[in-house]
Design an enzyme around this catalytic site. Structure first.
Site, mmCIF file in Angstrom:
data_model
loop_
_atom_site.group_PDB
_atom_site.id
_atom_site.type_symbol
_atom_site.label_atom_id
_atom_site.label_comp_id
_atom_site.label_asym_id
_atom_site.label_seq_id
_atom_site.Cartn_x
_atom_site.Cartn_y
_atom_site.Cartn_z
ATOM 1 N N ALA A 277 55.785 85.073 95.610
ATOM 2 C CA ALA A 277 55.706 83.755 94.963
ATOM 3 C C ALA A 277 54.745 83.793 93.781
ATOM 4 O O ALA A 277 55.002 83.159 92.732
ATOM 5 C CB ALA A 277 55.261 82.705 95.976
ATOM 6 N N LYS A 278 53.634 84.538 93.916
ATOM 7 C CA LYS A 278 52.667 84.642 92.821
ATOM 8 C C LYS A 278 53.291 85.370 91.624
ATOM 9 O O LYS A 278 53.067 84.994 90.467
ATOM 10 C CB LYS A 278 51.412 85.407 93.280
ATOM 11 C CG LYS A 278 50.666 84.769 94.440
ATOM 12 C CD LYS A 278 50.059 83.432 94.087
ATOM 13 C CE LYS A 278 49.243 82.893 95.259
ATOM 14 N NZ LYS A 278 48.776 81.504 95.024
ATOM 15 N N ILE A 279 54.078 86.414 91.919
ATOM 16 C CA ILE A 279 54.725 87.154 90.830
ATOM 17 C C ILE A 279 55.747 86.269 90.119
ATOM 18 O O ILE A 279 55.829 86.260 88.883
ATOM 19 C CB ILE A 279 55.386 88.432 91.373
ATOM 20 C CG1 ILE A 279 54.332 89.384 91.955
ATOM 21 C CG2 ILE A 279 56.166 89.145 90.261
ATOM 22 C CD1 ILE A 279 54.900 90.626 92.609
#
Length: 604
Positions: A277-279
């Protein structure tokens, strides 16, 4: 075309470089007086030496010429040397150039393959022996090691000494007292294969190629902030998850896009749903919101700042923050450290001793003779500006040269490797790690025992080591050991090079090595002494990076039923100790493909 001993080219008609002193020409002219005979151990025979001056400073060049001239042709037995103006007429070529492509600028490669190409330490050792030393031990270029051994002038060694030299050749990385012998050790090792570079799907960082700066470096840095923040908050498991993701991204060789994220990266071990999700957020927004918030957080800024002080770990940093401290000035007031105080004026209680990860160290673990003060948080605060100033590679090499020269005064025959970030290719280091052993494969373990304390004392007496962070004596390898420290003899110190000579030429080049008052900076220096049989595991163990080493230990345990650390490589079920003959041999024993040090940067 004949290439000059200087960086530029010259024609064959130029018998000597124009800047060489007249007295050198007299020695050069000997070429025409005798067709130089090969050395075979008998009398009245001469060795002709060609010197490649590139990467030799004026003092080194003068010293080499002085040594050659002082052992010039004469009546009688013993080593007899003369300078040669032509490499193709020389018996031996001396150079500090370690890279093949660089050497080709100054020496025809065909000639180089027909001659022994050695470092200046070969000359010193030959003079010490009064006969030519084994050239393979001092090969300047790794790719020419076999040719250097093949064309080496023969000496009158007995068969047993020859066998010992062959055994030792696999141990030599650098020689004592040489300022450049290990300068390019990371570049002259065997390069990492394309197979490893394409092995980015592997679960283990020790079987992937992780360059110093990767193609997705900005994303890796953003995720590393989250790992660091969780580590500062004591959430080690969460921090490890982000560190693993960073290590995976460091080895991925293509730009991460929405397509490659879905096709490749999302399927890699270490990329969980949260990291995924961060990527995705980074690809969409160009930043990770949590990273930006963390960087602006007063708590993160304070904790990160506090842990830059040696002896303050994450736990102590949190305690200081909870009682209201926010800045370095707050910490200085808390520990009663006056700005600008001389560290030698700070009294250190015995109880304030710390390991590099900030944990209190029992007084019994430090074998201090009472003369070298241990470091404390007070001392670390006084030295924080010096410690936080990066160490350029040239200064690392200078420190190494000075230390090995001092060690040679205590014990000859020691060899060493600069490890740590320097070896992984970093242009600047936070500290300096030097792994040392002795070249005597049979008696080396006995010879180096106690050398750590002797060298520490000598360097302290000469004003170079000012404080000791940790000093441990050697004890036998213990395959069942579970503690943090390995079983090698080591000392972690505060070190300062001798004052620079008052030379105007040296000042601009050395500005980064001086503080505002013009003195040399205090540096963190770790000296590690390993027996010859565990030298290569020590070199690997102290070269890093942290996550590469972690996965190397995990691979050894899970995949091979072995235990790896800096002090040895053993089989778990019967504690058998393996004795690798080279760094590459460690990888072979573990069933791993070779990864050169510059591709072991699994951490930011």
């Amino acid at each position: 075309m004949l290439l000059s001993t200087m960086p530029g080219k010259r024609t064959a008609s130029s018998a000597t470089p124009p800047d060489r002193p007249p007295k050198r020409r007299r020695s050069d002219s000997i070429d025409s007086l005798a067709s130089v005979e090969s050395w075979d151990g008998t009398s009245n025979q001469r060795l002709s030496i060609f010197v490649v001056q590139a990467k030799l400073d004026e003092a080194q060049t003068s010293e080499i010429y002085r040594l050659i001239e002082s052992h010039g042709p004469r009546d009688g037995d013993g080593l007899q040397l003369q300078l040669s103006s032509h490499p193709d007429k020389a018996d031996v070529i001396i150079t500090n150039v370690r890279m093949p492509k660089r050497l080709e600028r100054h020496l025809d490669w065909h000639i180089a393959k027909q001659k022994p190409v050695v470092t200046p330490d070969w000359l010193k050792e030959s003079i010490k022996r009064d006969g030519p030393a084994p050239c393979k031990l001092f090969a300047a270029v790794t790719q020419l090691q076999e040719e250097t051994a093949e064309h080496c002038p023969k000496s009158a060694q007995d068969p047993e000494e020859k066998k010992e030299s062959q055994d030792l050749s696999s141990l030599i990385l650098s020689s004592p007292g040489s300022s450049s012998s290990s300068r390019e050790s990371t570049q002259t090792t065997k390069p990492t294969s394309e197979k490893i570079k394409n092995n980015w799907r592997s679960r283990y960082a020790c079987s992937r190629a992780s360059p110093l700066v990767c193609i997705n470096q900005d994303l890796a840095v953003a995720l590393n902030v989250l790992a660091h923040a969780r580590d500062l908050d004591g959430l080690s498991a969460n921090a490890l998850a982000y560190e693993r993701a960073v290590a995976v991204i460091k080895s991925y060789p293509y730009p991460i896009t929405r397509e490659t994220l879905k096709r490749d990266v999302a399927k890699l071990s270490g990329i969980g749903s949260k990291v995924h999700a961060k990527i995705e957020e980074y690809l969409e927004e160009g930043v990770i919101a949590e990273t930006e918030t963390t960087l602006q957080s007063e708590r993160y800024q304070s904790l990160a700042l506090f842990t830059t002080i040696y002896g303050i770990g994450a736990s102590t940093a949190r305690q200081l923050y909870e009682i209201g401290l926010r800045t370095i000035e707050d910490v200085e007031r808390y520990y009663n450290v006056q700005p600008g105080i001389d560290v030698n004026d700070i009294e250190v209680p015995d109880s304030q001793l710390f390991t590099p990860n900030g944990q209190p160290l029992p007084r019994s673990n430090v074998k201090n003779d009472g003369k070298i003060p241990p470091i404390s948080i007070k001392v670390a605060l006084a030295l924080r500006n010096d410690f936080n100033t990066p160490i350029p590679r040239s200064e690392v090499e200078e420190m190494h040269s000075v230390i090995m020269a001092e060690l040679a005064e205590i014990q000859t025959g020691c060899i060493s490797t600069i490890a740590g970030g320097y070896r992984r290719g970093k242009s600047q280091s936070n500290d300096v790690d030097i792994v040392i052993t002795h070249s005597d494969i049979m008696s080396g373990a006995h010879i180096i025992k106690g050398l750590c304390a002797k060298l520490t004392k000598r360097l302290h007496e000469r004003g170079m080591i000012t404080h000791v962070m940790h000093l441990s004596g050697f004890h036998a390898h213990n395959p069942l050991r579970t503690g943090h420290w390995d079983s090698l003899e080591k000392v972690l110190t505060v070190f300062r090079l001798p004052a620079l000579p008052p030379s105007p030429e040296s000042q601009p080049q050395s500005r980064s090595r001086l503080n505002e008052g013009g003195r040399r900076l205090y540096r963190r220096l770790d000296l590690i002494f390993a027996p010859p049989e565990t030298y290569w595991t020590a070199v690997i163990g102290w070269s890093g990076s942290k996550f590469f080493e972690r996965d190397l230990r995990r691979w050894a345990k899970v995949e091979k039923g072995m235990k790896f650390d800096s002090s040895g490589l053993t089989r778990r079920h019967d504690s058998k100790l393996f004795v690798p003959k080279s760094e590459e041999d460690v990888f072979k024993i573990l069933g791993l493909e070779w990864v050169d040090p510059t591709m072991r940067n699994a951490n930011i």
